[in-house]
Scaffold this motif. Structure first.
Motif, PDB file in Angstrom:
ATOM      1  N   ALA A  35       0.488  -1.293  -0.129  1.00  0.00           N
ATOM      2  CA  ALA A  35       0.279  -0.237   0.362  1.00  0.00           C
ATOM      3  C   ALA A  35       0.510   1.022   0.003  1.00  0.00           C
ATOM      4  O   ALA A  35       0.275   2.219  -0.697  1.00  0.00           O
ATOM      5  CB  ALA A  35      -0.902  -0.297   1.631  1.00  0.00           C
ATOM      6  N   ARG A  36       2.061   1.250   0.727  1.00  0.00           N
ATOM      7  CA  ARG A  36       2.582   3.116   0.994  1.00  0.00           C
ATOM      8  C   ARG A  36       3.502   2.755  -0.589  1.00  0.00           C
ATOM      9  O   ARG A  36       3.960   3.441  -1.394  1.00  0.00           O
ATOM     10  CB  ARG A  36       3.911   1.756   1.863  1.00  0.00           C
ATOM     11  CG  ARG A  36       5.015   3.093   1.627  1.00  0.00           C
ATOM     12  CD  ARG A  36       5.900   3.019   3.055  1.00  0.00           C
ATOM     13  NE  ARG A  36       7.015   4.160   3.288  1.00  0.00           N
ATOM     14  CZ  ARG A  36       8.132   3.643   3.431  1.00  0.00           C
ATOM     15  NH1 ARG A  36       8.814   2.880   2.992  1.00  0.00           N
ATOM     16  NH2 ARG A  36       8.892   4.492   3.612  1.00  0.00           N
ATOM     17  N   GLN A  37       3.680   1.545  -1.030  1.00  0.00           N
ATOM     18  CA  GLN A  37       4.797   1.638  -2.776  1.00  0.00           C
ATOM     19  C   GLN A  37       3.688   2.373  -4.087  1.00  0.00           C
ATOM     20  O   GLN A  37       3.860   3.279  -4.263  1.00  0.00           O
ATOM     21  CB  GLN A  37       4.605   0.569  -2.750  1.00  0.00           C
ATOM     22  CG  GLN A  37       5.551   0.308  -4.275  1.00  0.00           C
ATOM     23  CD  GLN A  37       7.109   1.704  -4.114  1.00  0.00           C
ATOM     24  OE1 GLN A  37       7.771   1.062  -3.107  1.00  0.00           O
ATOM     25  NE2 GLN A  37       7.137   2.470  -5.372  1.00  0.00           N
ATOM     26  N   VAL A  38       2.409   2.087  -3.630  1.00  0.00           N
ATOM     27  CA  VAL A  38       1.339   2.572  -4.717  1.00  0.00           C
ATOM     28  C   VAL A  38       1.240   4.165  -4.017  1.00  0.00           C
ATOM     29  O   VAL A  38       1.212   4.893  -4.760  1.00  0.00           O
ATOM     30  CB  VAL A  38       0.113   2.461  -4.969  1.00  0.00           C
ATOM     31  CG1 VAL A  38      -1.464   2.699  -5.198  1.00  0.00           C
ATOM     32  CG2 VAL A  38      -0.135   0.775  -4.418  1.00  0.00           C
ATOM     33  N   THR A  39       1.075   5.067  -2.409  1.00  0.00           N
ATOM     34  CA  THR A  39       1.291   6.097  -2.240  1.00  0.00           C
ATOM     35  C   THR A  39       2.017   6.642  -2.289  1.00  0.00           C
ATOM     36  O   THR A  39       2.706   7.699  -3.115  1.00  0.00           O
ATOM     37  CB  THR A  39       0.961   5.757  -0.467  1.00  0.00           C
ATOM     38  OG1 THR A  39       0.211   5.436  -0.260  1.00  0.00           O
ATOM     39  CG2 THR A  39       0.648   7.285   0.034  1.00  0.00           C
ATOM     40  N   ARG A  40       3.346   6.208  -2.387  1.00  0.00           N
ATOM     41  CA  ARG A  40       5.003   6.807  -2.982  1.00  0.00           C
ATOM     42  C   ARG A  40       4.779   6.922  -4.494  1.00  0.00           C
ATOM     43  O   ARG A  40       4.996   8.453  -4.845  1.00  0.00           O
ATOM     44  CB  ARG A  40       6.151   5.890  -2.786  1.00  0.00           C
ATOM     45  CG  ARG A  40       5.889   6.256  -0.588  1.00  0.00           C
ATOM     46  CD  ARG A  40       7.259   4.822  -1.010  1.00  0.00           C
ATOM     47  NE  ARG A  40       8.402   5.737  -1.685  1.00  0.00           N
ATOM     48  CZ  ARG A  40       9.742   5.424  -1.284  1.00  0.00           C
ATOM     49  NH1 ARG A  40       9.679   3.686  -0.725  1.00  0.00           N
ATOM     50  NH2 ARG A  40      10.705   6.220  -1.681  1.00  0.00           N
ATOM     51  N   LEU A  61       2.753   0.976  12.353  1.00  0.00           N
ATOM     52  CA  LEU A  61       3.741  -0.467  12.353  1.00  0.00           C
ATOM     53  C   LEU A  61       3.735  -0.895  14.191  1.00  0.00           C
ATOM     54  O   LEU A  61       4.013  -2.134  14.472  1.00  0.00           O
ATOM     55  CB  LEU A  61       5.739   0.673  11.757  1.00  0.00           C
ATOM     56  CG  LEU A  61       5.973   0.393  11.100  1.00  0.00           C
ATOM     57  CD1 LEU A  61       6.852   1.704  10.506  1.00  0.00           C
ATOM     58  CD2 LEU A  61       5.908  -1.143  10.465  1.00  0.00           C
ATOM     59  N   GLN A  62       3.158   0.459  14.872  1.00  0.00           N
ATOM     60  CA  GLN A  62       2.962   0.339  15.836  1.00  0.00           C
ATOM     61  C   GLN A  62       2.163  -0.574  15.883  1.00  0.00           C
ATOM     62  O   GLN A  62       1.924  -1.223  17.856  1.00  0.00           O
ATOM     63  CB  GLN A  62       2.963   1.703  17.012  1.00  0.00           C
ATOM     64  CG  GLN A  62       4.356   2.779  17.254  1.00  0.00           C
ATOM     65  CD  GLN A  62       3.868   3.792  17.407  1.00  0.00           C
ATOM     66  OE1 GLN A  62       3.215   4.350  17.592  1.00  0.00           O
ATOM     67  NE2 GLN A  62       5.336   3.953  17.912  1.00  0.00           N
ATOM     68  N   GLU A  63       1.032  -0.888  15.608  1.00  0.00           N
ATOM     69  CA  GLU A  63      -0.110  -1.519  15.549  1.00  0.00           C
ATOM     70  C   GLU A  63       0.318  -3.058  15.217  1.00  0.00           C
ATOM     71  O   GLU A  63      -0.220  -4.331  16.006  1.00  0.00           O
ATOM     72  CB  GLU A  63      -1.540  -1.197  14.601  1.00  0.00           C
ATOM     73  CG  GLU A  63      -1.909   0.049  15.311  1.00  0.00           C
ATOM     74  CD  GLU A  63      -2.916  -0.036  14.502  1.00  0.00           C
ATOM     75  OE1 GLU A  63      -3.423  -0.386  13.476  1.00  0.00           O
ATOM     76  OE2 GLU A  63      -3.324   1.351  14.682  1.00  0.00           O
ATOM     77  N   ILE A  64       0.806  -3.326  14.246  1.00  0.00           N
ATOM     78  CA  ILE A  64       1.780  -4.431  13.949  1.00  0.00           C
ATOM     79  C   ILE A  64       3.300  -5.413  14.954  1.00  0.00           C
ATOM     80  O   ILE A  64       2.483  -6.731  15.248  1.00  0.00           O
ATOM     81  CB  ILE A  64       1.690  -4.438  12.519  1.00  0.00           C
ATOM     82  CG1 ILE A  64       1.385  -4.176  11.335  1.00  0.00           C
ATOM     83  CG2 ILE A  64       2.911  -6.246  11.840  1.00  0.00           C
ATOM     84  CD1 ILE A  64       1.255  -3.989   9.963  1.00  0.00           C
ATOM     85  N   LEU A  65       3.514  -4.229  15.158  1.00  0.00           N
ATOM     86  CA  LEU A  65       5.047  -4.962  15.915  1.00  0.00           C
ATOM     87  C   LEU A  65       4.505  -4.957  18.188  1.00  0.00           C
ATOM     88  O   LEU A  65       3.704  -4.151  17.301  1.00  0.00           O
ATOM     89  CB  LEU A  65       5.777  -3.906  15.580  1.00  0.00           C
ATOM     90  CG  LEU A  65       6.478  -4.501  13.772  1.00  0.00           C
ATOM     91  CD1 LEU A  65       7.256  -3.362  14.322  1.00  0.00           C
ATOM     92  CD2 LEU A  65       6.641  -5.225  13.567  1.00  0.00           C
ATOM     93  N   MET A 115       2.734   9.513   9.660  1.00  0.00           N
ATOM     94  CA  MET A 115       2.601   9.160  11.103  1.00  0.00           C
ATOM     95  C   MET A 115       1.895   8.118  10.598  1.00  0.00           C
ATOM     96  O   MET A 115       1.187   7.404  11.134  1.00  0.00           O
ATOM     97  CB  MET A 115       1.698  10.580  11.172  1.00  0.00           C
ATOM     98  CG  MET A 115       2.859  11.739  11.550  1.00  0.00           C
ATOM     99  SD  MET A 115       3.985  11.022  12.251  1.00  0.00           S
ATOM    100  CE  MET A 115       3.838  10.973  13.831  1.00  0.00           C
ATOM    101  N   SER A 116       0.974   7.788   9.513  1.00  0.00           N
ATOM    102  CA  SER A 116       0.227   6.322   9.664  1.00  0.00           C
ATOM    103  C   SER A 116       0.692   5.527   9.550  1.00  0.00           C
ATOM    104  O   SER A 116       0.506   4.496  10.111  1.00  0.00           O
ATOM    105  CB  SER A 116      -1.248   6.600   8.384  1.00  0.00           C
ATOM    106  OG  SER A 116      -1.647   5.576   8.060  1.00  0.00           O
ATOM    107  N   MET A 117       2.147   5.398   7.982  1.00  0.00           N
ATOM    108  CA  MET A 117       2.942   4.341   9.110  1.00  0.00           C
ATOM    109  C   MET A 117       3.447   4.135   9.585  1.00  0.00           C
ATOM    110  O   MET A 117       3.532   2.678  10.025  1.00  0.00           O
ATOM    111  CB  MET A 117       3.620   4.664   7.625  1.00  0.00           C
ATOM    112  CG  MET A 117       4.831   3.039   7.575  1.00  0.00           C
ATOM    113  SD  MET A 117       4.331   2.073   6.819  1.00  0.00           S
ATOM    114  CE  MET A 117       4.877   1.043   5.979  1.00  0.00           C
TER     115      MET A 117
END
Length: 161
Positions: A76-81, A134-138, A128-130
């Motif tokens: 998803a981040r790649q598409v956003t980038r 990450l904090q939710e997953i890890l 900030m969303s990323m």
């Protein structure tokens, strides 16, 4: 002296013709060749993302569920980038096309400034969303270890420049 000049001239001509032939074969530039796709993204971005995920999985001891969530997040981040890159290209084109002598210069300048501000806000929101994802997953320990890895990488890159 005439002998040296006669020997040097053909060598210079040969060298310059070889360098011209070499520069002509690189499609106008020599810094990336065929490295980037038409859309502006790296052709091997999926390969790099997989490599990064594998490294993170090993260093942070991720479980399969975390790996799957991170893979989805990175995609998803790649598409956003990529969409961000296109927006930045459009912004830079708008800036290049500004003519200070044009009658509507101040209006166009204000529009470009507004566009730049919106892009900056969007980039911060994305970062900030990323971070939140990450904090939710890890776990807290994994996130802390990832931060340390990023800090170490950042320091290493500062020494290169």
């Amino acid at each position: 002296k005439k002998t040296i000049a006669l020997l040097t001239l053909p060598a210079l001509l040969l060298t310059s013709s070889l360098s011209f032939a070499n520069s002509d074969s690189s499609n106008g530039h020599s810094w990336g060749g065929d490295k980037y796709s038409e859309e502006g993204g790296h052709k091997n971005s999926a390969k790099y993302a997989a490599k990064k995920l594998k490294k993170m999985s090993k260093k942070l001891d991720l479980n399969k569920d975390q790996e799957a969530q991170l893979k989805t997040l990175f995609e998803a981040r790649q598409v956003t980038r990529e969409s961000g890159m296109q927006a930045r290209k459009a912004l830079h084109e708008s800036i290049r096309n500004l003519d200070p002598k044009a009658a509507d210069y101040t209006t166009k300048l204000a529009a470009v400034k507004q566009q730049a501000g919106a892009q900056a806000q969007s980039k911060i929101d994305s970062m900030m969303s990323m971070r939140a994802s990450l904090q939710e997953i890890l776990s807290a320990d994994q996130y802390q270890k990832m931060q340390e890895m990023m800090d170490k990488r950042s320091k290493k890159n500062k020494h290169r420049s």
